[in-house]
Design a protein around this motif. Structure first.
Motif, mmCIF file in Angstrom:
data_model
loop_
_atom_site.group_PDB
_atom_site.id
_atom_site.type_symbol
_atom_site.label_atom_id
_atom_site.label_comp_id
_atom_site.label_asym_id
_atom_site.label_seq_id
_atom_site.Cartn_x
_atom_site.Cartn_y
_atom_site.Cartn_z
ATOM 1 N N MET A 281 0.829 -1.214 0.000
ATOM 2 C CA MET A 281 0.000 0.000 0.000
ATOM 3 C C MET A 281 0.858 1.258 0.000
ATOM 4 O O MET A 281 0.339 2.372 0.056
ATOM 5 C CB MET A 281 -0.940 0.006 1.213
ATOM 6 C CG MET A 281 -1.997 -1.090 1.142
ATOM 7 S SD MET A 281 -3.057 -1.100 2.602
ATOM 8 C CE MET A 281 -4.309 0.088 2.110
ATOM 9 N N GLY A 282 2.160 1.073 0.006
ATOM 10 C CA GLY A 282 3.066 2.219 0.001
ATOM 11 C C GLY A 282 3.137 2.926 1.342
ATOM 12 O O GLY A 282 3.568 4.077 1.437
ATOM 13 N N LEU A 283 2.710 2.231 2.414
ATOM 14 C CA LEU A 283 2.736 2.853 3.744
ATOM 15 C C LEU A 283 4.096 2.673 4.416
ATOM 16 O O LEU A 283 4.474 3.409 5.317
ATOM 17 C CB LEU A 283 1.630 2.263 4.635
ATOM 18 C CG LEU A 283 0.201 2.555 4.170
ATOM 19 C CD1 LEU A 283 -0.811 1.722 4.941
ATOM 20 C CD2 LEU A 283 -0.122 4.038 4.350
ATOM 21 N N SER A 284 4.814 1.641 4.001
ATOM 22 C CA SER A 284 6.150 1.426 4.576
ATOM 23 C C SER A 284 7.093 0.971 3.482
ATOM 24 O O SER A 284 6.658 0.504 2.426
ATOM 25 C CB SER A 284 6.095 0.332 5.649
ATOM 26 O OG SER A 284 5.853 -0.915 5.039
ATOM 27 N N GLY A 285 8.369 1.050 3.772
ATOM 28 C CA GLY A 285 9.353 0.492 2.854
ATOM 29 C C GLY A 285 9.374 -1.011 3.012
ATOM 30 O O GLY A 285 8.879 -1.541 4.009
ATOM 31 N N LYS A 286 9.945 -1.729 2.060
ATOM 32 C CA LYS A 286 9.970 -3.188 2.119
ATOM 33 C C LYS A 286 10.812 -3.684 3.295
ATOM 34 O O LYS A 286 10.588 -4.772 3.827
ATOM 35 C CB LYS A 286 10.525 -3.733 0.793
ATOM 36 C CG LYS A 286 9.842 -5.018 0.398
ATOM 37 C CD LYS A 286 10.435 -5.603 -0.847
ATOM 38 C CE LYS A 286 10.163 -7.081 -1.015
ATOM 39 N NZ LYS A 286 10.082 -7.875 0.167
#
Ligand SMILES: NC(=O)c1ccc[n+]([C@@H]2O[C@H](COP(=O)([O-])OP(=O)(O)OC[C@H]3O[C@@H](n4cnc5c(N)ncnc54)[C@H](O)[C@@H]3O)[C@@H](O)[C@H]2O)c1
Ligand SMILES: [Zn+2]
Length: 360
Positions: A281-286
């Protein structure tokens, strides 16, 4: 060590580091009643009930011991009724202290019975599992399961006092201890990098149940849980962060059959799922999912679904969870260590994609 949990109207203390035999003397500070009811389970009874009872007699208490069969199956309305009958048979009246000696099952059930009998008897908790000491004994959630689902009936009812002896963890079976470690990792992810560093550095001591380290660690867990509860006693918002990993966790527990994959193991995999979803969801980096995986692996916890898990059945199960709104599945999502977002609606297709990624 003493920690105060300041909740509305009924603040209480949690003491860490004294043996269970000093509990009755502490109880004397809270009650004039000499008749007390102790609820315990069949495993804990044979290990610790006589130690507690002997100390209670020494302090001049008349104790009545009620034993439930060990295991989640006892957390029912049926056993609640049996406790009510026992209370009546033994002349319990308003003010009679009820003491839970055991894990989360004993605490949730005895707390529920205490909170409803005669509209509430004073409740005390002597937790004996890592889950109970670091999580369930603090916060005042009580409850029982229905055949339709876990914890569907319950109350918010704070204990008067919680007495934690970390030495009793020595006899806790490894699988149960690990289940508690998953909640510990969860606390760390919620609390922030400082706590993640603390459990990482002290991992060997924690895994060996070193009493000195456990005392400090449990103290920290109680502070984290107590801090969250103080800000949101009745789970209207913030407290939901504690459900991190639990949407999938409960589904896994139920789907694999209670006992096979236990609560903590389910929560561990659930946290990885939440982190995967977060990245998509693009809320955190991998990197976050990798950090959580590493932390869980350090404590020997699973990071993937069990072999052969049926993904569509798991999604179906998650819709049964009472913490989920009807239209879309909602998750507690980590954005970074120490930064957690609650009530994030997630499309089924994304949930399935992330579940596939954590399949073996
Ligand atoms: N109220 C809350 O906020 C809250 C939070 C988390 C979990 N819970 C509930 O807690 C329950 C799980 O708790 P749990 O893992 O403590 O389960 P549990 O009470 O069933 O204990 C696990 C097992 O360990 C045994 N045991 C307990 N203490 C022991 C000791 N010192 N030595 C040897 N054996 C011992 C028990 O007999 C049992 O077989 C679930 O029902 C869950 O819903 C409640
Ligand atoms: Zn849990």
């Amino acid at each position: 060590m003493l920690i105060d949990v300041n909740v509305q109207a009924d603040s209480y203390r949690v003491r860490i580091g004294e043996g269970i035999e000093s509990f009755p003397a502490r109880l004397g500070e809270y009650t004039q009643h000499k008749k007390i009811i102790i609820v315990t389970d069949s495993n804990v009874a044979s290990l610790y009930a006589s130690r507690l009872s002997a100390a209670a007699v020494k302090e001049g208490f008349e104790f009545n011991l009620f034993e439930i069969p060990a295991g989640e199956e006892s957390k029912t309305l049926d056993w609640t009724g049996k406790i009510y009958s026992f209370l009546l048979k033994n002349g319990a009246e308003r003010g009679t202290p009820v003491i839970a000696l055991g894990g989360g099952v004993t605490g949730d059930l005895a707390g529920f019975a205490a909170s409803t009998f005669m509209r509430g008897l004073p409740f005390f908790n002597v937790p004996t599992t890592l889950i109970a000491q670091s999580d369930s004994a603090v916060g005042g959630k009580t409850g029982v399961n229905l055949k339709e689902g876990k914890n569907l009936v319950g109350t918010f009812f704070q204990p008067r006092y919680v007495h934690i002896d970390v030495d009793v963890l020595k006899t806790l079976p490894e699988k149960e201890f690990k289940s508690g470690l998953a909640e510990v990792v969860k606390h760390a992810v919620i609390a922030g990098q400082g706590f993640v560093d603390f459990i990482t550095e002290n991992a060997p001591g924690i895994m060996n149940k070193d009493p000195e380290i456990m005392e400090i660690a449990v103290c920290e867990f109680v502070k984290i849980k107590g801090g969250v509860v103080e800000k949101d006693e009745k789970e209207s918002g913030l407290r939901k962060v504690l459900n991190l990993g639990h949407t999938l966790g409960h589904a896994l527990e139920a789907e694999t059959g209670y006992g096979k994959m236990n609560h903590g193991e389910g929560v561990a995999v659930g946290m990885v799922l939440a982190a995967q979803i977060s990245a998509h969801m693009g809320l955190s980096g991998k990197g976050l999912a990798d950090s959580i995986r590493q932390l869980l692996s350090l404590f020997g916890l699973p990071v993937n679904l069990p072999a052969g898990a049926d993904i569509s059945k798991l999604v179906e199960r998650m819709y049964f969870d009472k913490k989920v709104s009807k239209r879309k599945l909602e998750f507690v999502i980590p954005e970074e260590i120490g930064k957690i977002k609650i009530g994030v609606p997630v499309e089924d297709s994304l949930v399935e994609k992330a579940l596939n990624e954590i399949s073996l």
